[in-house]
Design a protein around this motif. Structure first.
Motif, mmCIF file in Angstrom:
data_model
loop_
_atom_site.group_PDB
_atom_site.id
_atom_site.type_symbol
_atom_site.label_atom_id
_atom_site.label_comp_id
_atom_site.label_asym_id
_atom_site.label_seq_id
_atom_site.Cartn_x
_atom_site.Cartn_y
_atom_site.Cartn_z
ATOM 1 N N SER A 4 0.840 -1.197 0.000
ATOM 2 C CA SER A 4 0.000 0.000 0.000
ATOM 3 C C SER A 4 0.876 1.247 0.000
ATOM 4 O O SER A 4 1.972 1.248 0.542
ATOM 5 N N THR A 5 0.341 2.301 -0.573
ATOM 6 C CA THR A 5 1.023 3.589 -0.603
ATOM 7 C C THR A 5 0.577 4.408 0.603
ATOM 8 O O THR A 5 -0.613 4.476 0.902
ATOM 9 N N TYR A 6 1.557 5.034 1.279
ATOM 10 C CA TYR A 6 1.267 5.885 2.434
ATOM 11 C C TYR A 6 1.914 7.237 2.174
ATOM 12 O O TYR A 6 3.127 7.341 2.027
ATOM 13 N N LEU A 7 1.094 8.275 2.101
ATOM 14 C CA LEU A 7 1.552 9.624 1.793
ATOM 15 C C LEU A 7 1.581 10.483 3.056
ATOM 16 O O LEU A 7 0.758 10.287 3.946
ATOM 17 N N ILE A 8 2.500 11.424 3.095
ATOM 18 C CA ILE A 8 2.568 12.385 4.190
ATOM 19 C C ILE A 8 2.323 13.778 3.608
ATOM 20 O O ILE A 8 2.993 14.180 2.651
ATOM 21 N N PHE A 9 1.373 14.477 4.181
ATOM 22 C CA PHE A 9 1.006 15.809 3.713
ATOM 23 C C PHE A 9 1.409 16.860 4.739
ATOM 24 O O PHE A 9 1.697 16.549 5.890
ATOM 25 N N ASN A 10 1.367 18.106 4.310
ATOM 26 C CA ASN A 10 1.699 19.230 5.175
ATOM 27 C C ASN A 10 0.424 19.991 5.523
ATOM 28 O O ASN A 10 0.118 21.019 4.932
ATOM 29 N N ASP A 11 -0.334 19.448 6.459
ATOM 30 C CA ASP A 11 -1.543 20.089 6.981
ATOM 31 C C ASP A 11 -2.738 20.105 6.022
ATOM 32 O O ASP A 11 -3.700 20.817 6.268
ATOM 33 N N ASN A 12 -2.699 19.352 4.918
ATOM 34 C CA ASN A 12 -3.845 19.341 3.999
ATOM 35 C C ASN A 12 -4.253 17.917 3.604
ATOM 36 O O ASN A 12 -4.842 17.711 2.558
ATOM 37 N N CYS A 13 -3.985 16.954 4.467
ATOM 38 C CA CYS A 13 -4.364 15.568 4.193
ATOM 39 C C CYS A 13 -5.874 15.418 4.033
ATOM 40 O O CYS A 13 -6.336 14.742 3.121
ATOM 41 N N ARG A 14 -6.636 16.046 4.901
ATOM 42 C CA ARG A 14 -8.100 15.930 4.830
ATOM 43 C C ARG A 14 -8.601 16.418 3.468
ATOM 44 O O ARG A 14 -9.374 15.737 2.794
ATOM 45 N N GLU A 15 -8.150 17.593 3.054
ATOM 46 C CA GLU A 15 -8.565 18.159 1.765
ATOM 47 C C GLU A 15 -8.145 17.242 0.617
ATOM 48 O O GLU A 15 -8.919 16.988 -0.305
ATOM 49 N N ALA A 16 -6.921 16.718 0.668
ATOM 50 C CA ALA A 16 -6.432 15.830 -0.386
ATOM 51 C C ALA A 16 -7.277 14.562 -0.465
ATOM 52 O O ALA A 16 -7.685 14.145 -1.555
ATOM 53 N N PHE A 17 -7.570 13.949 0.666
ATOM 54 C CA PHE A 17 -8.304 12.688 0.638
ATOM 55 C C PHE A 17 -9.774 12.874 0.272
ATOM 56 O O PHE A 17 -10.379 11.994 -0.345
ATOM 57 N N GLU A 18 -10.357 13.985 0.614
ATOM 58 C CA GLU A 18 -11.720 14.271 0.142
ATOM 59 C C GLU A 18 -11.711 14.460 -1.380
ATOM 60 O O GLU A 18 -12.624 14.011 -2.077
ATOM 61 N N PHE A 19 -10.666 15.094 -1.911
ATOM 62 C CA PHE A 19 -10.493 15.252 -3.355
ATOM 63 C C PHE A 19 -10.304 13.892 -4.030
ATOM 64 O O PHE A 19 -10.961 13.576 -5.015
ATOM 65 N N TYR A 20 -9.422 13.051 -3.496
ATOM 66 C CA TYR A 20 -9.180 11.729 -4.081
ATOM 67 C C TYR A 20 -10.430 10.849 -4.000
ATOM 68 O O TYR A 20 -10.701 10.068 -4.914
ATOM 69 N N GLN A 21 -11.192 10.991 -2.930
ATOM 70 C CA GLN A 21 -12.433 10.223 -2.808
ATOM 71 C C GLN A 21 -13.357 10.523 -3.985
ATOM 72 O O GLN A 21 -13.949 9.620 -4.567
ATOM 73 N N ARG A 22 -13.440 11.800 -4.359
ATOM 74 C CA ARG A 22 -14.271 12.183 -5.511
ATOM 75 C C ARG A 22 -13.652 11.712 -6.828
ATOM 76 O O ARG A 22 -14.346 11.158 -7.684
ATOM 77 N N CYS A 23 -12.359 11.915 -7.009
ATOM 78 C CA CYS A 23 -11.691 11.547 -8.257
ATOM 79 C C CYS A 23 -11.827 10.062 -8.557
ATOM 80 O O CYS A 23 -12.062 9.668 -9.705
ATOM 81 N N PHE A 24 -11.639 9.236 -7.545
ATOM 82 C CA PHE A 24 -11.643 7.790 -7.729
ATOM 83 C C PHE A 24 -12.990 7.145 -7.432
ATOM 84 O O PHE A 24 -13.109 5.935 -7.544
ATOM 85 N N ASP A 25 -13.990 7.942 -7.024
ATOM 86 C CA ASP A 25 -15.268 7.401 -6.585
ATOM 87 C C ASP A 25 -15.000 6.275 -5.579
ATOM 88 O O ASP A 25 -15.464 5.152 -5.727
ATOM 89 N N ALA A 26 -14.188 6.601 -4.575
ATOM 90 C CA ALA A 26 -13.675 5.623 -3.625
ATOM 91 C C ALA A 26 -14.368 5.753 -2.276
ATOM 92 O O ALA A 26 -15.113 6.700 -2.023
ATOM 93 N N LYS A 27 -14.066 4.801 -1.403
ATOM 94 C CA LYS A 27 -14.655 4.792 -0.062
ATOM 95 C C LYS A 27 -13.619 5.233 0.960
ATOM 96 O O LYS A 27 -12.566 4.600 1.126
#
Length: 145
Positions: A4-27
């Motif tokens: 699995s891939t594990y990313l580290i963000f600089n205070d914007n992980c929530r925004e990134a993952f909400e974006f990826y959830q939409r892009c990938f139609d993911a859970k």
């Protein structure tokens, strides 16, 4: 074994993952903050870091993408995500175009999505969160179908 891939963000992980959830139609399976961490873990969390993401888990098909914000207790300063790309194989030209365009929104295209000698579509970009992606619809994949 699952890789699995594990990313580290600089205070914007929530925004990134909400974006990826939409892009990938993911859970989005998990999103926990540093403030939710039990005191028994022994980390002193500054008040301004309580809402930062300690762990996020996004299920994309049968794969996991995980991440967190840089730990507020880390002695090292955040230097960004470097030296790696997430490679995504898709099943159609349409899916390649949709996903590439979604991830490229407010990002930087490094190689436009186009036909190559190995792929019906291949492109590279860095999204607005600094994550590098390679989108590929392989010619061999279509022949095997």
């Amino acid at each position: 074994m699952q890789l699995s891939t594990y990313l580290i963000f600089n205070d914007n992980c929530r925004e990134a993952f909400e974006f990826y959830q939409r892009c990938f139609d993911a859970k989005l399976e998990a999103m926990a903050t540093y403030g939710e961490m039990p005191a028994s873990e022994g980390m002193e969390i500054p008040p301004e870091a309580r809402d930062l993401v300690m762990h996020a888990r996004l299920r994309i098909g049968d794969q996991l993408l995980m991440a967190s914000d840089n730990s507020p207790c880390s002695p090292a300063s955040y230097e960004g995500i470097k030296g790696a790309s997430i490679a995504i194989g898709v099943d159609s030209v349409e899916e390649a175009e949709r996903l590439f365009n979604a991830l490229a929104e407010n990002g930087t295209v490094q190689m436009p999505l186009e036909e190559t000698f190995w792929a019906h579509r291949f492109g590279m970009l860095v999204d607005r969160f600094g994550v590098a992606w390679m989108i590929n619809y392989d010619k061999e994949q279509q022949a095997a179908a």
